[in-house]
Write a protein that holds these residues in place. Structure first.
Motif, PDB file in Angstrom:
ATOM      1  N   ARG A   1       0.830  -1.208   0.000  1.00  0.00           N
ATOM      2  CA  ARG A   1       0.000   0.000   0.000  1.00  0.00           C
ATOM      3  C   ARG A   1       0.865   1.258   0.000  1.00  0.00           C
ATOM      4  O   ARG A   1       0.494   2.291  -0.584  1.00  0.00           O
ATOM      5  CB  ARG A   1      -0.915   0.004   1.224  1.00  0.00           C
ATOM      6  CG  ARG A   1      -1.979   1.088   1.215  1.00  0.00           C
ATOM      7  CD  ARG A   1      -2.779   1.108   2.502  1.00  0.00           C
ATOM      8  NE  ARG A   1      -1.995   1.589   3.624  1.00  0.00           N
ATOM      9  CZ  ARG A   1      -1.753   2.881   3.880  1.00  0.00           C
ATOM     10  NH1 ARG A   1      -2.215   3.819   3.073  1.00  0.00           N
ATOM     11  NH2 ARG A   1      -1.034   3.230   4.929  1.00  0.00           N
ATOM     12  N   ARG A   2       2.041   1.156   0.628  1.00  0.00           N
ATOM     13  CA  ARG A   2       2.950   2.299   0.704  1.00  0.00           C
ATOM     14  C   ARG A   2       3.888   2.393  -0.501  1.00  0.00           C
ATOM     15  O   ARG A   2       4.787   3.227  -0.526  1.00  0.00           O
ATOM     16  CB  ARG A   2       3.779   2.218   1.993  1.00  0.00           C
ATOM     17  CG  ARG A   2       2.957   2.445   3.242  1.00  0.00           C
ATOM     18  CD  ARG A   2       3.744   2.098   4.504  1.00  0.00           C
ATOM     19  NE  ARG A   2       2.941   2.330   5.690  1.00  0.00           N
ATOM     20  CZ  ARG A   2       3.048   3.408   6.461  1.00  0.00           C
ATOM     21  NH1 ARG A   2       3.909   4.358   6.153  1.00  0.00           N
ATOM     22  NH2 ARG A   2       2.296   3.537   7.522  1.00  0.00           N
ATOM     23  N   GLY A   3       3.690   1.511  -1.476  1.00  0.00           N
ATOM     24  CA  GLY A   3       4.450   1.614  -2.708  1.00  0.00           C
ATOM     25  C   GLY A   3       5.733   0.824  -2.758  1.00  0.00           C
ATOM     26  O   GLY A   3       6.560   1.030  -3.648  1.00  0.00           O
ATOM     27  N   TRP A   4       5.936  -0.100  -1.816  1.00  0.00           N
ATOM     28  CA  TRP A   4       7.150  -0.906  -1.827  1.00  0.00           C
ATOM     29  C   TRP A   4       7.016  -2.076  -2.789  1.00  0.00           C
ATOM     30  O   TRP A   4       5.922  -2.545  -3.096  1.00  0.00           O
ATOM     31  CB  TRP A   4       7.448  -1.425  -0.412  1.00  0.00           C
ATOM     32  CG  TRP A   4       8.126  -0.395   0.441  1.00  0.00           C
ATOM     33  CD1 TRP A   4       7.637   0.831   0.783  1.00  0.00           C
ATOM     34  CD2 TRP A   4       9.401  -0.514   1.049  1.00  0.00           C
ATOM     35  NE1 TRP A   4       8.543   1.485   1.573  1.00  0.00           N
ATOM     36  CE2 TRP A   4       9.637   0.692   1.761  1.00  0.00           C
ATOM     37  CE3 TRP A   4      10.371  -1.503   1.089  1.00  0.00           C
ATOM     38  CZ2 TRP A   4      10.805   0.920   2.480  1.00  0.00           C
ATOM     39  CZ3 TRP A   4      11.536  -1.286   1.811  1.00  0.00           C
ATOM     40  CH2 TRP A   4      11.745  -0.071   2.493  1.00  0.00           C
ATOM     41  N   ASP A   5       8.167  -2.562  -3.249  1.00  0.00           N
ATOM     42  CA  ASP A   5       8.275  -3.733  -4.111  1.00  0.00           C
ATOM     43  C   ASP A   5       8.462  -4.944  -3.185  1.00  0.00           C
ATOM     44  O   ASP A   5       9.517  -5.093  -2.567  1.00  0.00           O
ATOM     45  CB  ASP A   5       9.483  -3.547  -5.032  1.00  0.00           C
ATOM     46  CG  ASP A   5       9.580  -4.621  -6.096  1.00  0.00           C
ATOM     47  OD1 ASP A   5       8.916  -5.653  -5.947  1.00  0.00           O
ATOM     48  OD2 ASP A   5      10.340  -4.432  -7.052  1.00  0.00           O
ATOM     49  N   VAL A   6       7.431  -5.783  -3.056  1.00  0.00           N
ATOM     50  CA  VAL A   6       7.420  -6.841  -2.041  1.00  0.00           C
ATOM     51  C   VAL A   6       7.510  -8.228  -2.678  1.00  0.00           C
ATOM     52  O   VAL A   6       6.718  -8.565  -3.560  1.00  0.00           O
ATOM     53  CB  VAL A   6       6.150  -6.767  -1.162  1.00  0.00           C
ATOM     54  CG1 VAL A   6       6.157  -7.876  -0.114  1.00  0.00           C
ATOM     55  CG2 VAL A   6       6.043  -5.398  -0.496  1.00  0.00           C
TER      56      VAL A   6
END
Length: 240
Positions: free
Chosen positions: A47-52
């Motif tokens: 949701r915070r824009g990280w690449d997971v």
């Protein structure tokens, strides 16, 4: 070793492609263990824009999460070569979300340290588990159940609306303003010198939170955010 490795799933579309270009350098994280803690963490990071990259040995957990993650894999990260196959050694951050299998948690943390991942977080289910992880060299150890228990205890037994404690016996508290802090500017109330706390924020009914200054006059019914040593903020929050 690896039960089955899903083809790494990438979200498509211009918006996420642009987002990936911005975050791939230093906002990539591997979340190992997709139980309640790991899946919640992975969703919030996405949701915070990280690449997971989400990893678990349980195919059902991976399948459930795969559509919402940048990448997903069914794999056993207790094997060092698996981390290399998945490219985790190239990530800036990794989280070990496994708690119930302490042996697996320790092995995976050791593998991540051996792979020289710069920023490693690990969940612990007890203080003893946490101490082992710290001695291994894990950079950040989290005891979610213990910390949440302490937090809720503060909320149940006092006037606090929220409570966050930091490692160095320092806490941040949201509470209804006690009478001692109302009616005069904060700079004149001598809250800091009398009680060893600092009022950093204020929220009046129907308004947003704003920063507090020495000229701020707190009114009865206001919600304030206070920082200071844990005992000091606990004592201040109990004032009537």
């Amino acid at each position: 070793m690896v039960n089955h490795l899903h083809s790494l799933r990438r979200r498509r579309g211009k918006r996420l492609a642009d987002q990936h270009a911005q975050t791939a350098g230093d906002q990539r994280v591997a979340v190992i263990g997709l139980g309640r803690f790991g899946s919640s963490l992975a969703n919030e990071l996405m949701r915070r824009g990280w690449d997971v990259l989400g990893i678990d040995t349980d195919a059902r957990l991976v399948q459930r999460m795969s559509d919402g993650l940048t990448h997903s894999a069914i794999a056993d990260c207790t094997e060092p070569e698996v981390l290399h196959q998945l490219g985790v050694h190239e990530f800036t951050s990794a989280v070990v979300g496994i708690g119930t299998d302490i042996e697996a948690s320790i092995l995976i943390a050791s593998n991540l340290l051996e792979a020289e991942v710069p920023n490693i977080w690990a969940k612990a289910i007890s203080r003893q588990h946490g101490q082992i992880l710290e001695r291994l060299g894990v950079h950040h150890v989290v005891l979610p159940e213990h910390e949440m228990g302490e937090r809720v205890a503060h909320l149940v037994t006092g006037r606090m609306l929220d409570f966050i404690e930091f490692d160095d016996d320092y806490a941040l508290v949201k509470t209804l303003a006690p009478d001692i802090a109302t009616g005069i500017p904060l700079g004149q109330s001598r809250v800091r010198t009398k009680y060893g706390v600092t009022v950093v924020g204020i929220k009046r009914p129907g308004e947003d939170f704003t920063y507090a200054t020495a000229e701020t006059v707190v009114q009865k019914g206001d919600v304030i955010v206070v920082t200071g040593k844990t005992h000091a903020v606990e004592t201040f929050a109990e004032l009537s």
